[in-house]
Every structure is written in C-alpha cells, then in structure tokens.
Motif scaffolding. Sequence first.
Motif, mmCIF file in Angstrom:
data_model
loop_
_atom_site.group_PDB
_atom_site.id
_atom_site.type_symbol
_atom_site.label_atom_id
_atom_site.label_comp_id
_atom_site.label_asym_id
_atom_site.label_seq_id
_atom_site.Cartn_x
_atom_site.Cartn_y
_atom_site.Cartn_z
ATOM 1 N N TYR A 11 -52.314 48.102 39.328
ATOM 2 C CA TYR A 11 -52.750 46.947 40.114
ATOM 3 C C TYR A 11 -53.246 47.388 41.495
ATOM 4 O O TYR A 11 -54.307 46.949 41.953
ATOM 5 C CB TYR A 11 -51.589 45.968 40.264
ATOM 6 N N GLU A 12 -52.498 48.269 42.144
ATOM 7 C CA GLU A 12 -52.889 48.729 43.479
ATOM 8 C C GLU A 12 -54.234 49.444 43.440
ATOM 9 O O GLU A 12 -55.130 49.171 44.261
ATOM 10 C CB GLU A 12 -51.818 49.661 44.055
ATOM 11 N N ALA A 13 -54.403 50.369 42.485
ATOM 12 C CA ALA A 13 -55.652 51.118 42.394
ATOM 13 C C ALA A 13 -56.841 50.179 42.154
ATOM 14 O O ALA A 13 -57.897 50.313 42.793
ATOM 15 C CB ALA A 13 -55.563 52.155 41.274
ATOM 16 N N ARG A 14 -56.658 49.225 41.254
ATOM 17 C CA ARG A 14 -57.755 48.315 40.902
ATOM 18 C C ARG A 14 -58.104 47.381 42.066
ATOM 19 O O ARG A 14 -59.276 47.211 42.424
ATOM 20 C CB ARG A 14 -57.353 47.492 39.679
ATOM 21 N N GLU A 15 -57.087 46.772 42.662
ATOM 22 C CA GLU A 15 -57.336 45.777 43.702
ATOM 23 C C GLU A 15 -57.835 46.406 45.000
ATOM 24 O O GLU A 15 -58.726 45.859 45.661
ATOM 25 C CB GLU A 15 -56.063 44.967 43.964
ATOM 26 N N VAL A 16 -57.266 47.558 45.380
ATOM 27 C CA VAL A 16 -57.729 48.221 46.603
ATOM 28 C C VAL A 16 -59.191 48.624 46.455
ATOM 29 O O VAL A 16 -60.010 48.444 47.364
ATOM 30 C CB VAL A 16 -56.847 49.448 46.923
ATOM 31 N N SER A 17 -59.543 49.154 45.298
ATOM 32 C CA SER A 17 -60.932 49.537 45.040
ATOM 33 C C SER A 17 -61.856 48.328 45.105
ATOM 34 O O SER A 17 -62.951 48.385 45.691
ATOM 35 C CB SER A 17 -61.043 50.218 43.673
ATOM 36 N N LYS A 18 -61.424 47.213 44.525
ATOM 37 C CA LYS A 18 -62.242 46.004 44.516
ATOM 38 C C LYS A 18 -62.511 45.499 45.926
ATOM 39 O O LYS A 18 -63.653 45.179 46.279
ATOM 40 C CB LYS A 18 -61.536 44.918 43.703
ATOM 41 N N TRP A 19 -61.450 45.447 46.750
ATOM 42 C CA TRP A 19 -61.627 44.891 48.088
ATOM 43 C C TRP A 19 -62.373 45.846 49.007
ATOM 44 O O TRP A 19 -63.102 45.410 49.904
ATOM 45 C CB TRP A 19 -60.272 44.509 48.674
ATOM 46 N N GLN A 20 -62.222 47.152 48.773
ATOM 47 C CA GLN A 20 -63.029 48.106 49.528
ATOM 48 C C GLN A 20 -64.511 47.893 49.235
ATOM 49 O O GLN A 20 -65.350 47.913 50.142
ATOM 50 C CB GLN A 20 -62.641 49.541 49.158
ATOM 51 N N ALA A 21 -64.836 47.704 47.969
ATOM 52 C CA ALA A 21 -66.232 47.502 47.579
ATOM 53 C C ALA A 21 -66.811 46.242 48.207
ATOM 54 O O ALA A 21 -68.012 46.162 48.474
ATOM 55 C CB ALA A 21 -66.342 47.428 46.053
ATOM 56 N N LYS A 22 -65.971 45.236 48.450
ATOM 57 C CA LYS A 22 -66.417 43.988 49.051
ATOM 58 C C LYS A 22 -66.437 44.064 50.577
ATOM 59 O O LYS A 22 -66.789 43.080 51.241
ATOM 60 C CB LYS A 22 -65.486 42.839 48.617
ATOM 61 N N GLY A 23 -65.998 45.205 51.139
ATOM 62 C CA GLY A 23 -65.942 45.333 52.583
ATOM 63 C C GLY A 23 -64.783 44.595 53.216
ATOM 64 O O GLY A 23 -64.783 44.333 54.419
ATOM 65 N N ARG A 24 -63.767 44.253 52.430
ATOM 66 C CA ARG A 24 -62.609 43.507 52.925
ATOM 67 C C ARG A 24 -61.430 44.460 53.108
ATOM 68 O O ARG A 24 -60.456 44.461 52.365
ATOM 69 C CB ARG A 24 -62.244 42.369 51.970
ATOM 70 N N GLU A 25 -61.547 45.305 54.154
ATOM 71 C CA GLU A 25 -60.538 46.346 54.361
ATOM 72 C C GLU A 25 -59.159 45.774 54.634
ATOM 73 O O GLU A 25 -58.140 46.335 54.213
ATOM 74 C CB GLU A 25 -60.965 47.260 55.522
ATOM 75 N N GLU A 26 -59.095 44.640 55.364
ATOM 76 C CA GLU A 26 -57.791 44.077 55.689
ATOM 77 C C GLU A 26 -57.075 43.593 54.440
ATOM 78 O O GLU A 26 -55.845 43.655 54.345
ATOM 79 C CB GLU A 26 -57.934 42.932 56.708
#
Length: 537
Positions: free
Chosen positions: A410-425
Amino acid sequence: MTFPLNEQQQAVVQWIKTGTGSLNLIARAGCGKTHALLHAGIRTIVEDDLGEVVFLVFNKSNADETKAKLAKMAQDDPRFADWRKVQASTVHSAGFSTWRRVADKDVKVNEHKVRDLIDALADAEGPDSVWAQCSSALCKAVSLAKQSAFGLLCGTGDEKAWYDLLEHHAVNELADGWTLDDLVPAGIALLRTSLSMDRQVIDFDDMILAPLVHKARFWPKDWVLLDEAQDTNAARRALALAILKPRTGRLIAVGDDRQAIYGFTGADSDALDLIATELNSSTLPLTVTYRCPKAVVVEANRLVPDLVAHETAPEGTFRRVNITRLEVPADDPNGEAVMVPWFIDEEPTSKNVVLCRNVKPLVEQAYMLIRNGVGCRVEGREIGTGLIKLATRWKRVKTLSALSTKLEDYEAREVSKWQAKGREERAQAIEDRCQCIQEMINSLVAEGKTDLTDLVDFIDSLFGDTKPGDIPNVLTLSTIHKSKGREWDTVYLLDRAGTLPSKWARKPWQQRQEENLEYVAITRAKSELVDLIPSLT
C-alpha cells in the motif's frame, strides 16, 4: 486596576484612538496578544466609548477564558459586563446565534448531516454507486466547499472552483474506477441538498455558512477583533466581515504569519495577506515574547529575526542530547558497553514535552519510554483513530505479519501515485502513517504478540487528548501541529535535522510551512529547548 502595556501595545491603543480603517496585528509567539487585545483593544474601545465590539476567538475554551477575564474587568467597570457593548464568542457561536433567529425554532445540530445524506443515497442507489464507493471523499469535499464559502463567494455549481479546491486539498483518493469527474457533480448535488435543509438541521460548517448564504441579518458591530487570523478560511473571514457595520466598521485581525501551519485543514496559508488586501489594512507588530527565555529566542531568530526576548527574561538553555549512548556498566568496568537512553539521566516530567514533525519517531520514543517504566501518551486521539482505520482497512487481514505485507504494498503504491500527481504532502502523510504502524508491529512481535487486535488495543491506549487547561500526569509526546497554542517548561525536539524540513517539501510554499513548524516547536519552550539527536558520538 491598571495594566502595564509595553510600547508596542501602547501603539495599538494610539491606533484605535486616532487611526482609521482596519489593522493586521502581527503577534509573534508568546508576545501577549490576549493581554493586548483585552487591555489595549477592548479596554480602550469601551472606556473611550468608541462603539460596540465583539472578540471572535478560535475555540470554546478560548471564548470561556476571555469571558472570565472580561468578568474580572467588569468588577471595576460594569460596562465590560454589558453584552451590547462587548462580547466574546467563537466564530461558530456567532454564526449559530444569528441563524437561530431566522431558522425553524427547533433547528437541530447534527455533525453527521452530510454523512447521513450520503448513507441515505447509498441505500437508495446501491453499493456500486458513487455515494457508497466515495463516501469519505464526498464528506471531505462538501466540508471544504462550505469552509470555502461556496454558495456565497462562488456558485454552488462552479465546477472549476470545485476542481481547484479538491486538487489543492488532494481530495482525490478514490476507489478504483472513480475520478473527480464523478466526485464533483455528486459534491454539487450534496452541497445544494445540505443548504436546502439548513432551516431544519445544520452541521458545524453550516453554523458559519448558513447565515451567510441565506443572507441572515447580523447584529452589526463597530469593531471586530479576529483572533488566530492566520488560520482562518474564507467562510470565517466572510462572517467576521458580515458582522462589521457597513462603511464605518473596523476589523483588527490578530495572528502570526509564521505560525500558519494548518493549510491542509482548509485554512488559507496566506489568510493575513488576503485580509490586508481586501481591507487595505494597516500593520502593527507585537514582537516582544514573554514566554521564551533568551537562549530559545536566539535559536528562533534563525527563522524569525524580529522576535525579541523581554528584558526580564531568564537566560534559559538550548542544548543537544543524543537519544542513546554506549556506556560500560558502572558495576562491571570490564563488561560490554550497553545502550543507555537519554531519559535515564534526566527523566522528563508532565511539565515537559517531546515534539516531532512526524508520528513514527514519537511512537519509537513511546516504546522506549514505556519499556523503561516512564509513563507517556501521544497527543491526538484522532491520530490514533486514523491509524486504526488504516490498519483495519483490509477485512481479511487478522495477523500482524499479514498486515505488514499489506502495508508495504500500500505504501509503495500510494506514495508513487501521489508523487506522480505532485502531491508531496499527501505522499508524506501516507509514508508516515504506514511506517508508524510498521514500527508498532515490530515492537509487538518482539513481545510475542501476533494478532491485529493487539495493535488496535495498543494504539487505543497510546493516543489521547489533553483538555484545555488540564496538566497531564504523564509525559506528553506530540506532533508539532498538535502543540500549537500550548507551552511547556522544557521542550525536547526530536530529530529536528532528520524531519525538518520534510523531504517532501519541494515547493517554496511547502518549505515555508516547514520553517513555520520549526518556529512553532522552538517557541513552545518556557525554560529549556533540547535537541534530541538520534545518533551516537
């Protein structure tokens, strides 16, 4: 009874008497803003008969505290007890008291109003509907829309405003197959339905928005004093302005732009600038801190150069301590060195706090403290609730080992997704929560515990809230966000170099917020600031 005012507070008095328009009062940490508002602000307005005034504060405990101080002032001058002359209220209470005059006489408050609407629609349209699949996101979306004064400052159906709002606050963690194109029209329908019910039932957001949208008449005031203005959203500011008398009303917005850290909750990080621009406000400073000792102020000056220690402030202390050190046992000089935690030499008390940017390091410290017989609690019941919700999201997972595997994916998938969207926070929040739970899993497994229920029980026991005015009987561990508005004798700042600024803070506004967090943490200390460093020397 006289109350001494420093030069900056006297400048506020002079501005009230001879100035014009509105004012932004920039009050740094511990600089006596409440004293200034009561004894430079309200006292001057009442004693000089300059009109009616309302003091809008952040929460109920602040309102109760202010009312008690006004009652003491009324012992010398009964005008301070005249509600027509001076009032203290939360923004929510000010809105609700106005709304009750125009709503149905038995209007009810239901904090789950929007959730109940969603549940009813999900029951009607089935488990595959947007109401069932995106219920949490819809609740958040409608709340943010209300806080942003949709229906007043923009139309309820302004799709661009909706998309901008939801993207800004990352309200797009949706079930597979659902997008903002589904969420926005559902949010619009929900908001309109909610607004249509306001005369019968309201939630906490409606207390502010309902009287504004439905054009209820406020009791106009000559003066509005708006506390914690740096943390206001569009609806709060609109209500404060609605209370002002047209053309002649004057607003004093009090806040610290360097303590603006709640943008993720719906507050505008540039709220003070927005107020100044709209009202063409003057600006005055309160920069002399009565809370922090000189050594702490010197450290804070790296971030906020204009903060000044009061001339009577003690020297105080700023020092650094390693979290653990290697030490040969005193009773066995030839023995093997062992790890010794920092609190063995200086056991902290309930008057101290351990602060950190992230939750995971606090949980690590909590385990270390508990294993060594030091009572502690992590501040924030809602943080624990969020961790339990994450840990129990997979219905078939019953063991800690299975949960650990699920969390890794879950962490790997979600962190990657939000990084791609530019949502670092958003990526940072997910990483911190997942790693926090992993830390607890590791510690529980080391104790021979294997069930998910063991984790839930531990989280439930570790996280809690301290009521305003109460002093806990054990050591408090807290995120910096949760420490806002509080103070302790000694502040232990945990892994400052490793957590501040966040590695996810890449944009200028994000880095500015990280600096604000560090400043807030430093200025909680009344006597001593201690950097806890997670390394050996």
